[in-house]
Every structure is written in C-alpha cells, then in structure tokens.
Design an enzyme around this catalytic site. Structure first.
Site, PDB file in Angstrom:
ATOM      1  N   GLU A 126      -6.163  -0.243  -6.522  1.00 15.43           N
ATOM      2  CA  GLU A 126      -4.729  -0.098  -6.776  1.00 15.43           C
ATOM      3  C   GLU A 126      -4.461   1.181  -7.565  1.00 15.43           C
ATOM      4  O   GLU A 126      -3.528   1.921  -7.270  1.00 15.43           O
ATOM      5  CB  GLU A 126      -4.198  -1.312  -7.543  1.00 15.43           C
ATOM      6  CG  GLU A 126      -4.241  -2.605  -6.745  1.00 15.43           C
ATOM      7  CD  GLU A 126      -3.573  -2.466  -5.391  1.00 15.43           C
ATOM      8  OE1 GLU A 126      -2.489  -1.870  -5.312  1.00 15.43           O
ATOM      9  OE2 GLU A 126      -4.165  -2.934  -4.400  1.00 15.43           O
TER      10      GLU A 126
ATOM     11  N   HIS B  82       1.820   4.732  -1.441  1.00 18.55           N
ATOM     12  CA  HIS B  82       0.767   3.866  -1.969  1.00 18.55           C
ATOM     13  C   HIS B  82       0.071   3.115  -0.828  1.00 18.55           C
ATOM     14  O   HIS B  82      -1.158   3.086  -0.739  1.00 18.55           O
ATOM     15  CB  HIS B  82       1.410   2.891  -2.962  1.00 18.55           C
ATOM     16  CG  HIS B  82       0.500   1.818  -3.470  1.00 18.55           C
ATOM     17  ND1 HIS B  82      -0.135   1.905  -4.677  1.00 18.55           N
ATOM     18  CD2 HIS B  82       0.110   0.644  -2.936  1.00 18.55           C
ATOM     19  CE1 HIS B  82      -0.874   0.826  -4.865  1.00 18.55           C
ATOM     20  NE2 HIS B  82      -0.748   0.037  -3.827  1.00 18.55           N
ATOM     21  N   GLU B  83       0.867   2.558   0.061  1.00 19.26           N
ATOM     22  CA  GLU B  83       0.289   1.793   1.175  1.00 19.26           C
ATOM     23  C   GLU B  83      -0.487   2.705   2.121  1.00 19.26           C
ATOM     24  O   GLU B  83      -1.553   2.338   2.622  1.00 19.26           O
ATOM     25  CB  GLU B  83       1.386   1.052   1.946  1.00 19.26           C
ATOM     26  CG  GLU B  83       2.162   0.036   1.123  1.00 19.26           C
ATOM     27  CD  GLU B  83       1.254  -0.944   0.404  1.00 19.26           C
ATOM     28  OE1 GLU B  83       0.159  -1.228   0.910  1.00 19.26           O
ATOM     29  OE2 GLU B  83       1.629  -1.406  -0.686  1.00 19.26           O
TER      30      GLU B  83
ATOM     31  N   HIS C 232      -3.802   3.423   0.905  1.00 19.17           N
ATOM     32  CA  HIS C 232      -4.745   2.346   1.223  1.00 19.17           C
ATOM     33  C   HIS C 232      -5.318   2.544   2.629  1.00 19.17           C
ATOM     34  O   HIS C 232      -6.509   2.345   2.858  1.00 19.17           O
ATOM     35  CB  HIS C 232      -4.046   0.982   1.168  1.00 19.17           C
ATOM     36  CG  HIS C 232      -3.947   0.415  -0.214  1.00 19.17           C
ATOM     37  ND1 HIS C 232      -5.001   0.392  -1.086  1.00 19.17           N
ATOM     38  CD2 HIS C 232      -2.922  -0.178  -0.866  1.00 19.17           C
ATOM     39  CE1 HIS C 232      -4.623  -0.181  -2.215  1.00 19.17           C
ATOM     40  NE2 HIS C 232      -3.363  -0.522  -2.120  1.00 19.17           N
TER      41      HIS C 232
END
Lengths: 323, 184
Positions: free
Chosen positions: A220, A142-143, A146
């Site tokens: 997100e 997930h990070e 980003h």
C-alpha cells in the site's frame, strides 16, 4: 531502486509466496493424513490443487463477483475512462485497464487481474460522488500502481491460496467434530501427535491469512508512492486518503476474502470497533492505518496537509451521475 | 594452485557483473524507447486532428488565412522534428498556434456552437493531456537511464557499448545547456 527492479523483486517475492503457500498446503495435507489416514490427506491435496487451478483460471470473474463490480458499456462514463487512460499512459502501462463500477455509497476502489494486459479497475459510485477530479486521479494512480507493480497478480494468487487452505482445513476440522475420523483406531502416532495435528489444522488458516496480510501492507505504501510519482502530485494522494478517512461509510459487500484488494480497508472500522484487542487487529489488518500512509506521503513530498479539505465538486457531477 | 582458482573466480565474478550491468542498461534503454514511442503516438494523433480542425474553422472564417498558415506550418514542424527536444519545441509552437486559432474561433458564435468543432476541441484537449502524461513517463525513463550510464561502475560499460545519454522531452532541452552568448 528503479521501477523495473521493484517489479522484479515483486516477482521474486511472488515466487516465494507461492512456495510458502504450497508448503502450508503440504502441511495441512500432512496433518489431515496424520489425523485421519494417508490416502485422505492425498485426496485433500489433489482436490485442493485442482480447485486452485480452477480458481486461478476463473479469477477475473470470481473477483468481479465477490466485489459486485459491473462492466460498463463502451460509451458510458467517458470522462472516467479518459482519466484512467491518461494515468495508465503516465504509468507506462502497455494497455489501459478496463473500468468497472461497484454500486456502493462507500468511496473505494480496487484493481484486479493476473496480468497488466488483462487487468481492470473497480470504482465505487461512492468514490465518484465523493472525490473531486484531482483526488480521484490519485486514487486511480494508486490502483494503477498496483497493476504496474504486479501486486494484483500476487494478491490474486494469495487470495486463492489462502482460500484453498482455509477450505480444506475447515473440511478436515468438520470431519473431526462430526464423527468421521476413520483413522483414529490406527494407534500410530499417539495422542500428543494427534493433539498437535489438530492445533496445526486450527492454526493453518490464520497462518495463511498472516502471510497474505503481510504481503499487502507494504504494497500500500508502495502504491501510494507510485501514485505520487505517476501524477507528480503527492499531495493529491494524501488529500484523497484524508477524505477517505473522514468518510464513515463502509462497503456493503465487504467480503473479507477480497479486503486487501481495495484502496482503503473496507472492513477496517468494523473490525477495530468490534475487537478491543489492538495487537491482534493490527496484525490482521490488510492495510496500514490511513494516518501512517498520509504521514509517509507528507514526509516524502515535503508538505503538510491543510486541516480543511477542498470543497471542489465531486467528479460524479462531470460524469452526469445524479446525486 | 590456489591462486589460479582465485584468479578464475575473480574473472567469473567480473564477467557476471558485466553481463548483469549490460543487461540492465539494455533494459533501461528499451524503456526509454517505449516511452518515446508512447509520446510519438500521441503527437501523431495530435497532428492528425489539425487538418480537420482547420477545415472546420475555415468553413466559418474563410478569410483568416494567416492564422491557418501559422497552424499548418507548426504542424509540419512537429512532423519533421527529429529529436525529443525538437519535438518538444515544435509541440509548444503548435500549442501557441492553436491558441491563436481558438482566439479567432471566439469571434464566430456559430462555429463555437458547431458539434464538429466542439468534438474536435475536446479530442485535442484529451490528446494534450495524454501527451503530458506520456511525457512524465518518458522523462522518468530517461532520468533512470541517464543516471545509470553516468554512475559508477556502469559508466565504464556505457562508453564501449555505445550507450549515450538521451534527451528529455522538454522545450528547454535539459540535456543541451542553454547557450550563453556574450555577443552584443
């Protein structure tokens, strides 16, 4: 929409946002000009511009300071670095981001850095102590999404601009309350303009905050989807989110200025418990509710989460962290 | 005069679409190349680890020559692979050969306990994880590229400008259909 196209639309959005903030900054400057006098407004704008440039240049350190993330030695936590390496390869990043550790019992993670080549991930010790390997991978995915989507760039810029606007609006307001008001004898605009200007000054920081929040929330979902795609395992991301939801510790150093950087909103629970006004707290949340995010993953992946979470050993065991 | 302007407008529009489409295909192809380079780095790293591994096993089990040969041949096959599908097949061959080598190692407790052997084994596992990570990325880029050149209107560009579908990194060779033989 392929990934590169997504990245490009993100860049376009970044440009729009930067202009949006510049516009907002101009409005705040003009308001100060109306309330006090023109030269003060210009001084405020130039000062804000310089501050913003300084902040952009030192953003890496600033974010590290605000989140209390510590660098780790080249040989420490090798298994963790390996996971980060593998996930970055799967994401097609040109350079593996550094890893930094936040000593905090709450499980959470964030990504920071202006460019993918100079990014780093922050991981709390709580995350390592809570998550088994599969779910930790999903959170790191997930990070890294980003970083890959250039969200970190956009978010860093947004943070800095929102901070700058809040700062000068605050200074202007204080001057108004504690004497100052050098230009009030200048009867140019009349009382109505003055009142409107003051209201504008009051609202500007909120406008900046809204702008920033609206940016981070749909990102997100994108990053969740990115993690699912990178690891080819949407269930892992959903499980990780479920585990975060069941965990009740919140970050000690939850600085509102960096709230949107984390994987799970660090201040969410505090806020929703504090304020009964759901509409407003909904607007100002940096993250969509975890339930919604889990539901989105379930729908995309075509699965249902089991009620019970796996009792696999947390990754901290493999790292040899105590506890 | 109006129709002249209309024709000019349509031509300019078509040119813009052409430029956009061409650039998009070039970009997608570049991503496939990057993805392949990522896999190649890891495959090379894996191949580089093999001689050390064979040496360290040979130190304890010198008479297992046949197994060493199998591993060395598999390594050579991997290094000589020219296409992604060949490389994928060779990579699987190497995995099988290494499985035999590690099965041999099981019989030598001293070897299994040796620091050097353990480190090599760990490195190898890590490289295998990285290969599968790089494979996921590469195959995703191939999928995007192949879809782009096979879908309208870009397929009209793909032929004349020489954009050819790329192979997946997969032992099944997703681009080459399995040959069905009716011979008995």
């Amino acid at each position: 929409m392929t990934l590169q196209e997504q990245i490009r639309s993100n860049r376009l959005r970044s440009t729009i946002v930067v202009f949006g903030f510049a516009l907002l900054l101009g409005i705040v400057g003009a308001l100060i000009g109306v309330i006090f006098n023109l030269s003060l407004g210009i001084v405020a704008l130039v000062g804000a511009g310089l501050y913003a440039i300084f902040a952009i240049l030192s953003s890496r350190r600033m974010v590290a300071g605000m989140t209390r993330a510590q660098e780790i030695g080249p040989d420490d936590l090798k298994p963790l670095r390996r996971i980060v390496e593998n996930v970055s390869i799967a994401a097609g990043l040109p350079v593996t981001p550094d890893v930094r550790i936040v000593d905090d019992p709450a499980p959470n993670a964030f990504a920071a850095g202006l460019r993918p080549t100079s990014s780093y991930l922050g991981v709390t010790t709580g995350l390592l102590r809570t998550m088994p390997k599969r779910e930790l991978e999903a959170v790191l995915g997930h990070e890294i999404s980003h970083v890959r989507n250039r969200d970190t760039y956009l978010m860093t810029m947004a943070t800095i601009f929102a901070g700058v606007i809040a700062l000068i609006a605050d200074i202007g307001f204080r001057m108004l309350i504690f004497g100052g008001g050098g230009g009030r004898d200048r009867k140019g605009g009349g009382i109505l303009v003055l009142v409107l200007a003051i209201v504008g000054l009051l609202l500007a920081p909120y406008a900046a905050m809204l702008l920033r929040m609206s940016l981070s929330r749909r990102r997100e979902f994108l990053a969740d989807a990115g993690s699912a795609e990178i690891l080819n395992d949407p269930e892992a991301m959903a499980l990780a989110l479920k585990r975060l939801q069941l965990d009740t510790t919140t970050i000690k150093y939850a600085d509102a200025a960096v709230a949107h950087l984390w994987v799970e909103s660090p201040t969410q629970r505090v806020e929703s418990e504090r304020s009964g006004v759901n509409f407003l707290s909904g607007l100002f949340d940096t993250h969509p509710p975890l339930d919604t995010r889990i539901a989105a993953l379930e729908q995309a992946g075509g699965f249902r989460l089991p009620d019970e979470l796996s009792s696999d050993e947390p990754f901290a065991k493999e790292l040899g962290l105590d506890g | 005069m109006l129709w002249v302007w209309i024709v000019i407008g349509v031509v300019v529009l078509l040119l813009l679409v052409l430029v956009y489409g061409y650039n998009r295909l070039v970009r997608l192809r570049q991503e496939v190349n990057t993805g392949w380079a990522n896999i190649d780095v890891q495959l090379q790293r894996r191949a580089d680890l093999i001689p050390n591994l064979v040496e360290s096993v040979r130190g304890y089990a010198s008479h297992e020559r046949e197994t060493f040969d199998v591993v060395t041949r598999a390594r050579t096959a991997l290094q000589q692979a020219n296409t992604p599908a060949q490389a994928a097949v060779a990579d699987e061959g190497l995995t099988t050969a290494l499985g035999k080598l590690f099965a041999v190692a099981e019989a030598y407790p001293d070897l299994k306990a040796s620091q050097n052997f353990l480190e090599l084994q760990e490195e190898l596992t890590d490289t295998e994880d990285k290969i599968s990570a790089a494979r996921r990325y590469y195959n995703a880029t191939v999928m995007a590229f192949n879809t782009a050149i096979q879908s309208f209107p870009w397929l009209l560009l793909a032929g004349p400008f020489g954009f050819r579908a790329r192979q997946f990194f997969s032992a099944e060779g997703d681009t080459a259909r399995p040959e069905v033989s009716f011979a008995t």
